[in-house]
Design an enzyme around this catalytic site. Sequence first.
Site, PDB file in Angstrom:
ATOM      1  CE  LYS A   7      -4.096  -2.131   2.000  1.00  0.00           C
ATOM      2  NZ  LYS A   7      -5.085  -2.114   3.098  1.00  0.00           N
ATOM      3  CB  ILE A   8       3.805   2.390   1.948  1.00  0.00           C
ATOM      4  CG1 ILE A   8       3.045   2.400   3.278  1.00  0.00           C
ATOM      5  CG2 ILE A   8       4.784   3.561   1.893  1.00  0.00           C
ATOM      6  CD1 ILE A   8       3.932   2.180   4.501  1.00  0.00           C
TER       7      ILE A   8
ATOM      8  CG  ASP B 188       5.939  -6.782  -3.964  1.00  0.00           C
ATOM      9  OD1 ASP B 188       5.670  -7.958  -3.627  1.00  0.00           O
ATOM     10  OD2 ASP B 188       5.737  -5.804  -3.217  1.00  0.00           O
TER      11      ASP B 188
ATOM     12  CB  CYS C 180      10.194  -4.282   1.068  1.00  0.00           C
ATOM     13  SG  CYS C 180      11.939  -3.824   1.103  1.00  0.00           S
ATOM     14  N   PRO C 181       8.853  -4.626   3.954  1.00  0.00           N
ATOM     15  CG  PRO C 181       7.680  -6.604   4.360  1.00  0.00           C
ATOM     16  CD  PRO C 181       7.860  -5.512   3.334  1.00  0.00           C
TER      17      PRO C 181
ATOM     18  CG  ASN D 256      14.006  -7.784   3.347  1.00  0.00           C
ATOM     19  OD1 ASN D 256      14.291  -7.744   4.534  1.00  0.00           O
ATOM     20  ND2 ASN D 256      12.833  -7.371   2.892  1.00  0.00           N
TER      21      ASN D 256
ATOM     22  CB  SER E 156      11.002   0.298   4.607  1.00  0.00           C
ATOM     23  OG  SER E 156      10.241   0.606   3.463  1.00  0.00           O
ATOM     24  NE  ARG E 157      10.025  -1.566  11.015  1.00  0.00           N
ATOM     25  CZ  ARG E 157       9.017  -0.731  10.951  1.00  0.00           C
ATOM     26  NH1 ARG E 157       9.151   0.418  10.268  1.00  0.00           N
ATOM     27  NH2 ARG E 157       7.859  -1.002  11.539  1.00  0.00           N
TER      28      ARG E 157
ATOM     29  CG  ASP F 148      11.453   8.710   8.465  1.00  0.00           C
ATOM     30  OD1 ASP F 148      11.699   9.784   9.054  1.00  0.00           O
ATOM     31  OD2 ASP F 148      10.479   7.984   8.750  1.00  0.00           O
TER      32      ASP F 148
ATOM     33  CD  GLU G 100      14.368   3.547  13.801  1.00  0.00           C
ATOM     34  OE1 GLU G 100      13.230   3.708  14.247  1.00  0.00           O
ATOM     35  OE2 GLU G 100      14.652   3.688  12.596  1.00  0.00           O
TER      36      GLU G 100
ATOM     37  CG  HIS H 221      10.601   5.689  12.600  1.00  0.00           C
ATOM     38  ND1 HIS H 221      11.245   4.475  12.614  1.00  0.00           N
ATOM     39  CD2 HIS H 221       9.349   5.432  12.149  1.00  0.00           C
ATOM     40  CE1 HIS H 221      10.425   3.531  12.209  1.00  0.00           C
ATOM     41  NE2 HIS H 221       9.260   4.088  11.913  1.00  0.00           N
TER      42      HIS H 221
END
Length: 332
Positions: free
Chosen positions: A154-155, A174, A205-206, A211, A233-234, A258, A263, A295
């Site tokens: 969705k993002i 994806d 992506c998560p 990954n 994302s992460r 971000d 972090e 973040h």
Amino acid sequence: MKIAFFSAKEYDKTFFNLANKQFGFEIQYHETHLGPHIVDLIKDVQAVCVFVNDKLTREVIEALSKKGVKIIALRCAGFNNVDLEAAKEFGITVCRVPSYSPEAVAEHAVAMLLTINRKTHKAYNRVREQNFSLDGLLGYNLNGKTVGVIGTGKIGHAFIKIMLGFGCKVLAYDVFPDDSLISNGVDYVTLEELLRQSDIISLHCPLTKENHYLINNKTLALMQNGVTLINTSRGGLINTEDIISALKSKKLAALCIDVYEQEEHLFFKDLSMEIIDDDKIQRLMSFPNVLLTAHQAFFTQEALTEIAQVTLDSISKLDKNCMEEHSKIILA
């Protein structure tokens, strides 16, 4: 039901207290993160609500189980900070907010891209000092550029829609292609093709075991020189040491992040009067072509409203299910 919130800030209290008028839960707010150091303070709590930097290891989950906790509610989309196998083993249900205004994160990614490209942050500071020179502020048109998007949930979908509006060519990667994006002219390609062809790459992506450190020396070498990389994302998707090397060699023209892999020791805190001993983030902040936010991408009124509503609604439904199961056991 009593719910213990961890890593709670004033804005969490504002939005969750407002949403809780519908549910009537008893909420305890703790500013500290959830970890082994705090578990012993939990008493008569049936659910805990945590954020991205709370660490729910097997040790913590086992302790929560002994305390009678039945629900772990993540007020975020990612769940890489929870040992799901341990939660299953100890009979604790885990819920999250899979979608909370995906536009909030997508728009922040775009804002970072526009800022680093057109150098509006530098121009703002210059003008305040009555420096109206344009030297060093040269950017480029986004129109016509090739944008690679890794992760089209969705993002990622929301980000792609904005990039298409700028007139960009969009490549996507994806494991589950989105047919609606294909019909709008998005080309799904292999990860290698995306890395080689993109002028701008954005991660949506998560974080998974597969990954972790997706961006490393090997994948950076596949990219063309002068690429711009965005990560909202992460932090664990990027190997920080490798990205610093790419910045020093000018492989990367710009980096917008971000999130950061370490972090939890920094973000959501005021450290302006502290000495930060994290050499990697200090090095990143020393580059003029790096834009770093703490973040912040999720931080909109719409997103926080949705997070509070969905989280408490999930807890309410899970609580009712637990009560029904308990009733069945008693009747049996």
